[in-house]
Scaffold this motif. Structure first.
Motif, PDB file in Angstrom:
ATOM      1  N   ILE A 192      -8.423   4.145  -5.854  1.00 15.53           N
ATOM      2  CA  ILE A 192      -8.056   3.938  -7.254  1.00 15.53           C
ATOM      3  C   ILE A 192      -9.033   2.979  -7.914  1.00 15.53           C
ATOM      4  O   ILE A 192      -9.391   3.138  -9.086  1.00 15.53           O
ATOM      5  CB  ILE A 192      -6.601   3.417  -7.358  1.00 15.53           C
ATOM      6  N   GLY A 193      -9.468   2.000  -7.162  1.00 15.54           N
ATOM      7  CA  GLY A 193     -10.458   1.048  -7.651  1.00 15.54           C
ATOM      8  C   GLY A 193      -9.829  -0.247  -8.130  1.00 15.54           C
ATOM      9  O   GLY A 193      -8.836  -0.226  -8.868  1.00 15.54           O
ATOM     10  N   SER A 194     -10.404  -1.356  -7.725  1.00 14.46           N
ATOM     11  CA  SER A 194      -9.843  -2.657  -8.099  1.00 14.46           C
ATOM     12  C   SER A 194      -9.931  -2.912  -9.602  1.00 14.46           C
ATOM     13  O   SER A 194      -9.102  -3.638 -10.164  1.00 14.46           O
ATOM     14  CB  SER A 194     -10.543  -3.782  -7.324  1.00 14.46           C
ATOM     15  N   ASP A 195     -10.929  -2.313 -10.274  1.00 14.50           N
ATOM     16  CA  ASP A 195     -11.033  -2.483 -11.732  1.00 14.50           C
ATOM     17  C   ASP A 195      -9.858  -1.835 -12.460  1.00 14.50           C
ATOM     18  O   ASP A 195      -9.594  -2.155 -13.624  1.00 14.50           O
ATOM     19  CB  ASP A 195     -12.340  -1.882 -12.257  1.00 14.50           C
ATOM     20  N   ASN A 196      -9.193  -0.922 -11.783  1.00 11.79           N
ATOM     21  CA  ASN A 196      -8.053  -0.229 -12.399  1.00 11.79           C
ATOM     22  C   ASN A 196      -6.720  -0.881 -12.051  1.00 11.79           C
ATOM     23  O   ASN A 196      -5.660  -0.286 -12.266  1.00 11.79           O
ATOM     24  CB  ASN A 196      -8.059   1.245 -12.005  1.00 11.79           C
ATOM     25  N   VAL A 197      -6.786  -2.071 -11.514  1.00 11.16           N
ATOM     26  CA  VAL A 197      -5.601  -2.920 -11.381  1.00 11.16           C
ATOM     27  C   VAL A 197      -5.690  -3.943 -12.504  1.00 11.16           C
ATOM     28  O   VAL A 197      -6.503  -4.860 -12.460  1.00 11.16           O
ATOM     29  CB  VAL A 197      -5.542  -3.614 -10.007  1.00 11.16           C
ATOM     30  N   ALA A 229      -5.441  -0.892  -3.643  1.00 18.50           N
ATOM     31  CA  ALA A 229      -5.885   0.040  -4.686  1.00 18.50           C
ATOM     32  C   ALA A 229      -7.343   0.432  -4.455  1.00 18.50           C
ATOM     33  O   ALA A 229      -7.733   1.598  -4.625  1.00 18.50           O
ATOM     34  CB  ALA A 229      -5.711  -0.583  -6.061  1.00 18.50           C
ATOM     35  N   SER A 230      -8.151  -0.532  -4.055  1.00 19.07           N
ATOM     36  CA  SER A 230      -9.548  -0.244  -3.728  1.00 19.07           C
ATOM     37  C   SER A 230      -9.636   0.660  -2.504  1.00 19.07           C
ATOM     38  O   SER A 230     -10.388   1.646  -2.487  1.00 19.07           O
ATOM     39  CB  SER A 230     -10.291  -1.562  -3.488  1.00 19.07           C
ATOM     40  N   PHE A 231      -8.870   0.341  -1.478  1.00 18.13           N
ATOM     41  CA  PHE A 231      -8.868   1.101  -0.229  1.00 18.13           C
ATOM     42  C   PHE A 231      -8.473   2.560  -0.459  1.00 18.13           C
ATOM     43  O   PHE A 231      -9.004   3.471   0.178  1.00 18.13           O
ATOM     44  CB  PHE A 231      -7.898   0.437   0.754  1.00 18.13           C
ATOM     45  N   MET A 232      -7.551   2.787  -1.397  1.00 17.59           N
ATOM     46  CA  MET A 232      -7.026   4.131  -1.640  1.00 17.59           C
ATOM     47  C   MET A 232      -7.802   4.897  -2.702  1.00 17.59           C
ATOM     48  O   MET A 232      -7.402   5.982  -3.117  1.00 17.59           O
ATOM     49  CB  MET A 232      -5.550   4.049  -2.021  1.00 17.59           C
ATOM     50  N   GLY A 285       0.813  -1.210   0.000  1.00 16.41           N
ATOM     51  CA  GLY A 285       0.000   0.000   0.000  1.00 16.41           C
ATOM     52  C   GLY A 285       0.849   1.264   0.000  1.00 16.41           C
ATOM     53  O   GLY A 285       0.525   2.251  -0.678  1.00 16.41           O
ATOM     54  N   TYR A 286       1.942   1.245   0.764  1.00 19.08           N
ATOM     55  CA  TYR A 286       2.859   2.383   0.750  1.00 19.08           C
ATOM     56  C   TYR A 286       3.435   2.602  -0.647  1.00 19.08           C
ATOM     57  O   TYR A 286       3.653   3.742  -1.071  1.00 19.08           O
ATOM     58  CB  TYR A 286       3.993   2.164   1.754  1.00 19.08           C
ATOM     59  N   SER A 287       3.706   1.511  -1.371  1.00 22.22           N
ATOM     60  CA  SER A 287       4.255   1.667  -2.720  1.00 22.22           C
ATOM     61  C   SER A 287       3.263   2.382  -3.630  1.00 22.22           C
ATOM     62  O   SER A 287       3.641   3.252  -4.418  1.00 22.22           O
ATOM     63  CB  SER A 287       4.632   0.295  -3.303  1.00 22.22           C
ATOM     64  N   ILE A 288       1.983   2.030  -3.517  1.00 20.04           N
ATOM     65  CA  ILE A 288       0.956   2.688  -4.331  1.00 20.04           C
ATOM     66  C   ILE A 288       0.858   4.162  -3.961  1.00 20.04           C
ATOM     67  O   ILE A 288       0.779   5.040  -4.830  1.00 20.04           O
ATOM     68  CB  ILE A 288      -0.403   1.984  -4.139  1.00 20.04           C
TER      69      ILE A 288
END
Length: 561
Positions: free
Chosen positions: A270-275, A265-268, A224-227
């Motif tokens: 960005i959305g899981s669909d965008n992974v 990605a969802s938590f932040m 998560g820190y990397s994102i």
């Protein structure tokens, strides 16, 4: 209770408020007033009582216990009150949870079904305190019914072992109970973290160990820190303006990557669909051709690709993505390159095996969990980056009640503001203590040994009837395989019956091994493959006889399937 059963008698000590507050005595003086109550609460006697012989001694013991219990709420160790309990407690832990729990002759677990375990364990919370004897009884019950993850035959997850030096560091950590955010409250651990993180960055290959890093609560948070850092690097305004003014951001990672990339990605926002999941080859490595085509697709859709999360040691297969080729693509398309080496990062300690991660030195950031392949106690996870200062730029808020800039010392050592946490354990101590106890050479020997044992196990099952490899030549210490019982070997491999029956073998063997307590090895399917066993090795105490035991045990447990 008296034999006539009419009422209970209890002693209540009337505390003398004039007694010096400096007294630590838990005893009761002869002059204290004592009241006797019946079970209805009515006072029978309310005056000094004259006692004789044994009755007086017994009353003094009861009074002492009552006064001790009255002070149990106080959160301060008292040598008279607590030393024996703590000594006895630590003895129970050492005997039950450390030494006996790691004996090969003993069980990995004592399986009890959930409903029965609820009835067996005394878990209810109470108004009144338990005695020390009761607490020790609860300690023994907790140990008895817990999985012994330090047992040599616990090979179920990407962690195991009870490293004695790591355990010692863990005890010291809990005794000191620090929170690592400022130098004034954690001077030793702030400096210790900087030393360990710099050395880890140097081992990764960042020039002179430069950059930044943190210990964080698990590899998922490190990813998560990397994102967070990658997003900030590309669009710094996100820190203050949020997501509303941003275009659609896209991350790329292997279809076999750890689920935390998608979850964070969802938590932040960005959305899981965008992974975008990138296809892998037959041995689990990311396909670079598909990665580039997906980068171009995202751009053609009007999205903004900003990060690739590669994996060095996938959770199931143990595959290492082609980091050099990924680095080339990231440079070409101006993408942040993160390497999730939570599992495989330990191989960097070995001159023989670090080539598995060739190209990691070109990354922007790395997740590396010493509690996995290096067998440090849970939890011990790090996030490392080559970009000095980015963690603070991305996450700091300069709270003036904690991170004052006018302190009397150099406040660059108040490192906590670069974390998203406030309070934070000193997870560094156990790893630092292990490192000092073993030396870098010892950590290298540990890695070489677990890889050697994995290779022995692989070669052994290849030569054994009924065992078949999922990946013919594993890269890491994950060994994935099927066991085909004798009753299934004559069934056509192309039939639906074979796949259906094979899919049920591993779950049934797992149930049997757990009910017997003989060992723990996990299983799972992947893609279109039926359930298979996944042996994961990070305990350097294991030897060839242990590998032979595992093979024989699987055969025994599956003989009638």
């Amino acid at each position: 209770m008296p034999t006539n059963g009419m009422f209970d008698v209890a002693l209540q000590v009337i505390d003398d408020s004039n007694v010096s507050s400096g007294s630590d005595s838990a005893g009761v003086s002869e002059d204290e007033d004592v009241q006797l109550f019946c079970s209805t609460g009515n006072t029978i006697v309310s005056k000094p009582l004259k006692k004789s012989g044994s009755a007086k001694v017994k009353d003094e013991e009861h009074s002492k216990t009552a006064k001790t219990n009255a002070k149990r709420y106080v959160s301060l160790p008292n040598r008279d009150q607590h030393q024996k309990f703590l000594t006895d407690f630590l003895s129970e832990v050492l005997n039950g949870a450390v030494f006996n729990a790691t004996e090969r002759a003993n069980k990995v677990l004592n399986w009890v079904d959930p409903d029965q375990l609820k009835r067996t364990l005394d878990l209810e919370l109470k108004d009144e305190p338990d005695s020390d004897e009761k607490l020790l009884e609860l300690t023994r019950a907790t140990i008895k019914h817990s999985v012994k993850t330090g047992h040599p035959y616990f090979m179920n997850q990407l962690f195991s072992s009870v490293d004695p030096y790591g355990f010692a560091g863990q005890i010291l950590t809990d005794a000191l109970n620090p929170s690592v955010y400022t130098f004034e409250v954690s001077p030793v651990f702030v400096l210790m973290e900087e030393v360990v993180l710099k050395e880890m960055r140097s081992i990764v290959g960042y020039p002179d160990g430069a950059g930044d890093g943190i210990f964080c609560p698990g590899g998922s948070m490190a990813n998560g820190y990397s994102i967070s850092c990658a997003r900030f690097k590309h669009m710094p305004d996100v820190k203050t303006k949020g997501l509303h003014s941003l275009p659609r951001l896209v991350i790329f990672t292997s279809e076999d990557a750890h689920y935390s990339v998608k979850k964070l990605a969802s938590f932040m926002g960005i959305g899981s669909d965008n992974v975008y999941p990138i296809r892998t080859d037959e041995i689990g490595k990311i396909r670079v051709d598909h990665l580039e085509s997906e980068i171009l697709r995202a751009k053609s859709e009007g999205a903004v690709p900003f990060m690739v999360s590669a994996t060095a040691g996938t959770t199931v297969i143990g595959a290492f993505d082609p980091l050099e080729q990924i680095a080339d693509l990231c440079k070409k398309h101006n993408l942040w390159m993160h390497v999730d080496a939570a599992w495989g990062g330990g191989a960097l300690m070995s001159k023989k095996y670090r080539t598995l991660l060739k190209g990691i030195e070109r990354s922007d950031s790395v997740t590396w969990n010493p509690h996995k392949l290096l067998a440090a106690p849970q939890q011990c996870s790090t996030f490392l980056t080559r970009h000095e200062g980015i963690l603070s730029e991305c996450h700091s808020t300069n709270a003036t009640y904690l991170f004052q800039k006018d302190k009397f010392y150099d406040t660059q050592y108040d490192t906590g503001d670069k974390h998203i946490q406030c309070g934070r354990r000193a997870d560094v101590l156990k790893f630092w203590f292990m490192w000092r106890a073993k030396g870098t050479s010892g950590l290298e020997q540990h890695i070489d040994k677990v890889f050697e044992i994995a290779e022995y196990f692989t070669n052994s099952i290849k030569a054994r009837d009924g065992f078949e490899m999922v990946v013919e030549n594993p890269e890491c210490t994950n060994v994935c395989f099927w066991y085909v019982p004798p009753g299934l070997r004559n069934v056509s491999r192309d039939s639906a019956e074979f796949a259906e029956r094979l899919h049920k073998v591993a779950p049934k063997v797992k149930e049997r091994m757990m009910r017997e307590g003989s060992m723990m090895i996990t299983y799972q399917p992947i893609h279109d493959k039926p359930n298979f066993f996944r042996l994961v090795l990070q305990n350097s105490a294991l030897d060839k006889s242990d590998m032979n035991y595992i093979i024989d045990e699987i055969e025994r447990l599956a003989v009638d399937l």
